[in-house]
Design an enzyme around this catalytic site. Structure first.
Site, PDB file in Angstrom:
ATOM      1  N   GLY A   1       5.630  13.008   0.991  1.00  0.00           N
ATOM      2  CA  GLY A   1       4.568  13.127   1.985  1.00  0.00           C
ATOM      3  C   GLY A   1       4.464  11.875   2.830  1.00  0.00           C
ATOM      4  O   GLY A   1       5.019  10.820   2.493  1.00  0.00           O
TER       5      GLY A   1
ATOM      6  N   LYS B   1       1.873   5.668  -3.257  1.00  0.00           N
ATOM      7  CA  LYS B   1       1.641   5.517  -1.823  1.00  0.00           C
ATOM      8  C   LYS B   1       2.055   4.113  -1.431  1.00  0.00           C
ATOM      9  O   LYS B   1       1.505   3.132  -1.942  1.00  0.00           O
ATOM     10  CB  LYS B   1       0.171   5.757  -1.462  1.00  0.00           C
ATOM     11  CG  LYS B   1      -0.112   5.574   0.040  1.00  0.00           C
ATOM     12  CD  LYS B   1      -1.516   6.010   0.418  1.00  0.00           C
ATOM     13  CE  LYS B   1      -1.780   5.863   1.901  1.00  0.00           C
ATOM     14  NZ  LYS B   1      -3.112   6.353   2.301  1.00  0.00           N
TER      15      LYS B   1
ATOM     16  N   ASP C   1     -12.397  12.137   6.651  1.00  0.00           N
ATOM     17  CA  ASP C   1     -11.172  12.792   7.119  1.00  0.00           C
ATOM     18  C   ASP C   1     -10.823  13.993   6.236  1.00  0.00           C
ATOM     19  O   ASP C   1      -9.684  14.157   5.797  1.00  0.00           O
ATOM     20  CB  ASP C   1     -10.003  11.810   7.162  1.00  0.00           C
ATOM     21  CG  ASP C   1      -8.865  12.286   8.069  1.00  0.00           C
ATOM     22  OD1 ASP C   1      -9.109  13.163   8.920  1.00  0.00           O
ATOM     23  OD2 ASP C   1      -7.736  11.778   7.926  1.00  0.00           O
TER      24      ASP C   1
END
Length: 268
Positions: free
Chosen positions: A8, A29, A115
């Site tokens: 991703g 991440k 978000d």
């Protein structure tokens, strides 16, 4: 630690599958080079300070805030509907309940996500829903102002598109509810309810802004018949253009449409 294939990518970083020294398969991440340290540090510290079954769980991070490791999950909701199309209402009810639980927890301890969108909700193997990506999140304090223009345009509430640069923090909880309403609408109808809030070029937004709900539903029900009036009432209160009368997250959980128990069997 062994970093494996990329699974991703977001605005500030890339997500890779990784194998930890303990032998666990997780996700890592890795922040992009241009991502400010202040933002990296903020996201990691938020994740370290929260714990909820419907929120991404942080496993480990480095002292320079260049990366962090989380539990590995299967796919995001955007991928789910891209592959499957619209979901059954019994599935959507359980998705909404779990996301309400996660947001309710965040709001209760003073955080707003800022978000909420399909790409920021992951499905774990159980399956369960997990809210991810806290790069834009903030801890709100009473009577303090925060940057107004923040989020993904097609999910942003109209109060986030005004010219003033700052907004009261407490209002941002209602902005999270609005974004969640957009997400749930997409799961049900397969398309967003409007393009950009406050846009004079979007006829769908005009019907929402003017609260001409019958006109709004007439259009979308030509595409897919979803005649559940309780669902429509819930969406109208989540997408209320006036944040003062828009539902709080607890009102969403208590709405009549949520009375029937849902499940995620469709996502197995």
């Amino acid at each position: 630690m062994q970093i494996q294939n990329k699974i991703g990518e977001g605005l500030f970083g890339q997500i890779h599958k990784c194998l930890t020294v303990e032998g666990d398969t997780c996700a890592i991440k890795i922040y992009k080079e241009g991502c400010p340290k202040k933002l990296r540090e903020k996201e990691i510290k938020i994740l370290q300070s929260i714990s909820h079954t419907n929120i991404q769980k942080i496993v480990k991070s480095d002292c320079e805030y260049k990366w962090f490791i989380t539990e590995l999950m299967n796919q995001d909701l955007y991928s789910v509907i891209t592959k499957r199309g619209i979901l059954q209402q019994i599935t959507i009810k359980q998705i909404l309940l779990q996301l309400c639980n996660g947001l309710s927890y965040l709001h209760s301890i003073g955080y707003v996500h800022r978000d909420i969108k399909l790409e920021n909700v992951m499905v774990s193997k159980e399956p369960n829903l997990k809210i991810i990506d806290f790069g834009l999140s903030v801890y709100i304090e009473s009577n303090k102002l925060y940057p107004r223009h923040c989020g993904t345009p097609t999910y942003m509430a109209p109060e986030l598109n005004l010219e003033d640069k700052l907004i009261m923090g407490e209002i941002l909880k209602k902005s999270d509810v609005f974004a969640l309403g957009v997400l749930i609408f997409i799961l049900c109808y397969g398309c967003p309810p409007f393009t950009i809030a406050k846009s004079i070029e979007c006829k769908f937004w005009q019907t929402i802004e003017q609260k001409k709900w019958q006109t709004f539903w007439n259009y979308f029900d030509k595409k897919i018949i979803r005649s559940d009036q309780h669902f429509k009432d819930l969406i109208q209160n989540m997408l209320d253009p006036d944040h003062k009368t828009r539902f709080k997250i607890e009102q969403v959980k208590q709405h009549q449409w949520m009375n029937d128990e849902g499940n995620l069997n469709e996502l197995l």
